[in-house]
Scaffold this active site. Structure first.
Site, PDB file in Angstrom:
ATOM      1  N   SER A  91      -1.791   7.620 -31.635  1.00  0.00           N
ATOM      2  CA  SER A  91      -2.554   6.407 -31.360  1.00  0.00           C
ATOM      3  C   SER A  91      -3.126   5.892 -32.470  1.00  0.00           C
ATOM      4  O   SER A  91      -3.803   6.700 -33.157  1.00  0.00           O
ATOM      5  CB  SER A  91      -3.535   6.902 -30.321  1.00  0.00           C
ATOM      6  OG  SER A  91      -2.712   7.105 -29.126  1.00  0.00           O
ATOM      7  N   CYS A 124      -8.012   7.974 -22.600  1.00  0.00           N
ATOM      8  CA  CYS A 124      -6.791   8.510 -23.482  1.00  0.00           C
ATOM      9  C   CYS A 124      -7.078   9.783 -23.868  1.00  0.00           C
ATOM     10  O   CYS A 124      -8.464  10.221 -23.929  1.00  0.00           O
ATOM     11  CB  CYS A 124      -7.117   7.548 -24.783  1.00  0.00           C
ATOM     12  SG  CYS A 124      -5.845   7.984 -26.287  1.00  0.00           S
ATOM     13  N   ASP A 127      -3.414   6.217 -21.825  1.00  0.00           N
ATOM     14  CA  ASP A 127      -2.705   6.511 -22.867  1.00  0.00           C
ATOM     15  C   ASP A 127      -2.908   8.251 -23.140  1.00  0.00           C
ATOM     16  O   ASP A 127      -3.709   8.536 -23.799  1.00  0.00           O
ATOM     17  CB  ASP A 127      -3.023   5.832 -24.247  1.00  0.00           C
ATOM     18  CG  ASP A 127      -1.940   6.040 -25.465  1.00  0.00           C
ATOM     19  OD1 ASP A 127      -1.106   6.701 -25.271  1.00  0.00           O
ATOM     20  OD2 ASP A 127      -2.475   5.725 -26.419  1.00  0.00           O
ATOM     21  N   TRP A 183      -1.255  12.375 -23.178  1.00  0.00           N
ATOM     22  CA  TRP A 183      -0.109  13.243 -23.583  1.00  0.00           C
ATOM     23  C   TRP A 183      -0.142  14.765 -23.083  1.00  0.00           C
ATOM     24  O   TRP A 183      -1.468  15.084 -22.704  1.00  0.00           O
ATOM     25  CB  TRP A 183       0.094  13.032 -24.773  1.00  0.00           C
ATOM     26  CG  TRP A 183      -1.131  13.421 -25.917  1.00  0.00           C
ATOM     27  CD1 TRP A 183      -1.602  14.760 -26.097  1.00  0.00           C
ATOM     28  CD2 TRP A 183      -2.209  12.571 -26.235  1.00  0.00           C
ATOM     29  NE1 TRP A 183      -2.711  14.721 -26.792  1.00  0.00           N
ATOM     30  CE2 TRP A 183      -3.294  13.200 -26.903  1.00  0.00           C
ATOM     31  CE3 TRP A 183      -2.462  11.064 -26.146  1.00  0.00           C
ATOM     32  CZ2 TRP A 183      -4.405  12.799 -27.513  1.00  0.00           C
ATOM     33  CZ3 TRP A 183      -3.443  10.667 -26.850  1.00  0.00           C
ATOM     34  CH2 TRP A 183      -4.604  11.308 -27.331  1.00  0.00           C
TER      35      TRP A 183
END
Length: 682
Positions: free
Chosen positions: A444, A635, A680, A682
């Protein structure tokens, strides 16, 4: 009425223009996508017409993949080889982006079609599958002659788990296609992706045997490519690839301008690192802030996008890999790759050296799959090793205990099983085809395109640990960045692993790395006045830093900005508090329109405090923000943090609005659909 000379002139011009338009569409085709690490010339001269290519090459099985990180592509290639070897199918593997799909409905039932599809982010198709999904949604008519099966790759920590695999499976059925094997899906969130794929594959093979009456043969490796030793060439020859990103970086003729894009997964920009610094105050852990200069290129980005950094393997991992396959004496030898199948794409520029393939093109440092073990058993150095490997590979729990939990990579695992004896019987073609290829790592972006027009910032925790047997397990790009940080800043520290920082033919000299930008939907609202709630513990704060920097720039340009409420968490205020001093400056500039709420999980040994706890403490304020049209941005870690944070928002809505949890959960899902709750993760 007769035409005068002026009218006649206009008619002639129109006729010529129309003819030119149709000629362009008739004779100029779209450029073929070659994919990351792909050679500019492939095994054949296939058109973008999928049906024509299948017929021309006499194929009766098509495996088409939607891949973002290379896993779906890797599965497709492995499945293709097994289908060919076990069942005699004439297979073809295809990237969605390489073909047009107008005549997909004309594929007959004598061709079996396998879809292997990853879901990207919150229910989105991978970049290469976007056009195919649009075709299915808007253009595809009846597909009644199609026989298909689908495997979806997803992550159950996301709200829209495996959305694309499920969507394609149902869409094909709706349009009359026949499913010849059951839909399957894998869950990366639970770490079972490989096992899920193997289970689906077994079901497909059962269907081929029992329902379609295919005769099964013993699995035998049949290469799709051939290695030709080029003894007359050396590393000094300019045509030889030493690991350059693509052929444009090898054949740099006079006048070639590599600073102009487009820059993407096939062609990166070599961006200089102008600044890199350590952010943690810790001897055990490390995090680097990196600034890439893009001023000499036409590379552009938008705040919230991702930067793809192209990796290479460490010297230490290359050394053990060369040892495992007894390749030390051959590492500088030049070889050429030739496709044995006209539809097979050579995966990187050739001629090339063994060492360049291992350093720049093979994923040698990651975990090894059980499927790879089963495939390589035939090339074991002796019967004892073969028996041992086969026993472990056929037992899921034993494999997890002996290989996965020990965090072995390919070379570590094979040398462990063979008691240090090299695997000299393994064809190098097998390694090229069966080891997943290195793909870019995405970060990012932590800068603002409005504020930092000529540079891109990223923030990355260095992933490395030392196992009990002294083995170093390390992330690929983050340790490369740490090696650069130590060398560029001349800190005197010793990196855990080291890299070739000059790169092939010194093209990476002065700390350059190949990069490209991937667009993201994680974006600030179109109105600067819209309130925003930001949640980003650890490096999840990276894009949120970019958001705040953008709002400061807007304010400096006399644009009104709305309030920003940031929840940030880390372990310890004095150890890993990222951009600690910057937040103070941002508070001064934005005044009452910026507030940061911190959670330090290890400040109190008796009680761990995370961002979700701080969110719950601010229930009334958050509910007010949401009522005022705020957009929520989350995020960071998908496995735990994102879920816990979402549950916190559900509780707040339930408590503050006096509704049950189920209705509150529906409201949060509604916010996601409206793009007012963005992740966002992961």
């Amino acid at each position: 009425m007769a035409l005068d000379s002026y009218d006649l002139y206009v008619v002639i011009i129109l006729v010529v223009a129309v003819a030119a338009y149709f000629a362009k569409n008739q004779f100029i085709s779209k450029p073929e996508s070659t994919g990351f690490l792909s050679n500019d010339s492939n095994g054949g001269t296939n058109s973008r017409n999928i049906l024509e290519t299948l017929q021309k090459n006499n194929k009766n099985a098509l495996l088409v993949y939607g891949s973002q990180t290379g896993t779906a592509e890797d599965y497709s290639n492995k499945m293709s080889r097994e289908l060919s070897s076990r069942f005699g199918l004439k297979t073809m593997v295809a990237d969605f982006a390489d073909y047009d799909w107008d005549n997909f409905g004309d594929i007959k039932d004598d061709i079996l079609v396998f879809f292997i599809l990853a879901t990207y982010g919150e229910g989105e198709p991978t970049d290469n599958a976007i056009e195919f999904i649009e075709f299915l949604d808007n253009e595809a008519d009846t597909l009644s002659s199609l026989r298909f099966t689908v495997f979806g790759l997803g992550n159950s920590t996301y709200e829209f788990y495996n959305a694309i695999g499920r969507k394609v499976d149902l869409k094909l059925e709706e349009k009359g296609a026949e499913r010849f094997a059951e839909y399957g899906e894998g869950d990366d969130g639970k770490g079972t992706l490989d096992e899920d794929f193997l289970s689906w594959k077994d079901g497909v093979f059962d269907s081929l045997r029992n329902n379609l009456n295919f005769e099964e043969k013993e699995l035998k490796y049949e290469p799709s490519l051939k290695i030709i030793e080029r003894d007359e060439l050396t590393t000094e020859d300019k045509q030889v690839s030493l690991g350059e990103p693509n052929k444009k970086y090898i054949n740099t003729s006079v006048g070639t301008d590599l600073s102009k894009g487009p820059f993407d997964h096939t062609h990166p920009y070599l961006a200089p690192i102008t600044k890199i610094k350590e952010l943690f105050n810790s001897k055990e852990r490390s995090c680097v802030h990196v600034e890439f200069d893009i001023s000499d290129s036409n590379l552009k980005y938008s705040t919230g996008d991702h930067l793809a950094v192209w990796p290479q393997n460490s010297n230490e991992n290359i050394e053990i890999f060369l040892k495992a396959f007894d390749l030390n004496d051959k590492k500088d030898n030049v070889i050429e790759l030739k496709a044995l199948d006209s539809t097979y794409h050579i995966p990187f520029p050739t001629p090339i050296t063994y060492e360049a393939i291992i350093r720049h093109h093979l994923e040698i440092s990651g975990p090894v799959s059980r499927q790879f073990f089963l495939s390589i058993a035939a090339f074991a150095p002796n019967e004892e090793t073969k028996t041992k490997l086969t026993k472990i590979a056929n037992d899921k729990s034993k494999y997890a205990e002996e290989i996965t939990l020990k965090k072995y990579n390919i070379a570590d695992a094979l040398l462990y099983l063979s008691s240090g004896e090299p695997w000299t019987k393994v064809p190098f073609e097998f390694l090229i085809e069966n080891i997943q290829h290195l793909t870019p790592r995405y970060y990012s972006i932590s800068s603002s395109s409005m504020r930092e027009k000529s540079n891109i910032n990223i923030t990355a925790v260095v992933e490395s640990e030392i196992e009990k047997d002294k083995r170093i397990v390390s992330g690929v790009v983050t340790n490369l960045l740490k090696d650069i940080e130590i060398n560029k800043n001349k800190s005197g520290d010793k990196p855990l692993v080291t890299y070739d920082l000059k790169g092939p033919r010194s093209k990476f000299e002065n700390f350059k790395l190949p990069v490209h930008v991937r667009r993201s939907t994680f974006k600030l609202p179109s109105s600067s006045k819209t309130p925003i709630i930001l949640v980003g513990p650890g490096t999840g704060v990276a894009p949120l830093r970019g958001f705040i920097r953008e709002r400061i720039t807007q304010l400096e340009n006399d644009v009104n900005v709305g309030p920003s409420l940031l929840f940030y968490g880390c372990r310890n205020e004095n150890e890993d508090y990222l951009y600690k001093d910057e937040w103070k400056e941002y508070s001064k500039k934005l005044g009452e329109n910026f507030e940061i709420v911190t959670a330090f999980s290890r400040a109190d040994p008796s009680k761990k405090v995370y961002v979700q706890h701080k969110i719950l403490e601010n229930s009334a304020k958050i509910n007010e923000f949401i009522n005022n049209g705020a957009i929520i941005y989350v995020c960071g870690d998908a496995a735990h943090m994102a879920r816990d944070v979402q549950q916190a928002f559900i509780k707040i809505i339930s408590n503050e609005r006096k509704i049950d949890l189920e209705k509150a959960a529906d409201l949060v899902r509604s916010l996601k659909v409206q793009n007012r709750y963005q992740e966002d993760v992961w």
